[in-house]
Design an enzyme around this catalytic site. Structure first.
Site: not given
Ligand code: 13P
Length: 249
Positions: A166, A233-234, A10-11, A94, A212, A96, A172
């Site tokens: 990833e 993620g999203g 969920w970030k 991750h 994605s 990020e 994203g």
């Molecule tokens: P998205 O699915 O939003 O591209 O993010 C992937 C992600 O970073 C999951 O950790």
């Protein structure tokens, strides 16, 4: 046999009431599936999420942790703290975290050790940037990320490790790796593991794809033999989409 896993990262999204609302939706959408299902809310909502899902098959997991047990690390959370509220799995590495908080293979190796000492399961993330892929260096980048952070471990530690490939350029952005690109990389990762630890270990480790993943592309990506699930993620912020992805198994 290795497990299929779909985990929602969920970030930094959802306050407490939004977390409660999404969990209510997830319980409603929840379907039996061949995959283990996990969600990773932010720290402030872990306890509430864990309590709400205690008797559910959806596992609540953490997005990060520090490598120290405790001490003067303002703003940080330890494995022992996570364990004390029932959390048994943590996402580490991750992209990020690597990009914005300077996490390195060396600091991640320490975090992995701390998680394992505390008997926690790790979802270890890695992946190349666009410039690496353009230079056809993706294999070398991924190989060094895995080797530097994980190859000090004994073989038996890998029953607590899940890998998540990833590619940074797919996170994203709406640009997913093709199923073939994902399969090629996952097969390469398994080969790298096999060369160090043997095929039994390599075949037992789940390798997730992230970047994605959506209901529309999940089935094709998950159909590849070395793709054992996804880190989402999203699309994990919407219960219907998330369970449409889970149902791809
Ligand atoms: P998205 O699915 O939003 O591209 O993010 C992937 C992600 O970073 C999951 O950790």
């Amino acid at each position: 046999m290795r497990k299929n896993i779909v985990a929602g990262n969920w970030k930094m999204n959802n306050d407490l009431s939004q977390t409660e609302a999404l969990i209510t939706d997830l319980k409603r959408e929840s379907k039996t599936s061949n995959a283990e299902v996990m969600i990773a809310p932010t720290y402030t909502n872990l306890w509430q999420a864990y309590q709400t899902l205690k008797d559910n098959t959806i596992e609540v997991i953490a997005q990060n942790m520090h490598f120290a047990e405790n001490g003067a690390y303002t703003g940080e959370v330890s494995a022992a703290m996570l364990k004390s509220i029932g959390i048994k799995t943590v996402i580490l590495g991750h992209s990020e975290r690597r990009a914005y908080y300077n996490e390195t293979d060396e600091s991640l190796a320490k975090k992995v050790n701390a998680a394992l000492v505390n008997d926690m399961r790790v979802i270890f993330c890695f992946g190349e940037e666009l410039k690496d892929r353009k230079a056809e260096k993706q294999d070398a980048v991924v190989e060094s990320q895995i080797k530097n952070a994980l190859f000090h471990l004994e073989a038996k530690a890998f029953n607590k490790i899940v890998l998540a490939y990833e590619p940074v350029w797919a996170i994203g952005t709406g640009e997913t790796a093709t199923p073939e690109q994902a399969q090629d990389m996952h097969a390469f990762i398994r080969k790298t593991l096999s060369e160090k630890y043997g095929s039994e270990v390599a075949d037992s480790v789940s390798i997730l794809y992230g970047g994605s993943v959506k209901p529309a592309n999940a089935k094709e990506i998950f159909s590849k033999p070395d793709v054992d699930g996804g880190l989402i993620g999203g699309a994990s912020l919407n219960a219907e989409d998330f369970f449409a992805i889970v149902s791809a198994f």
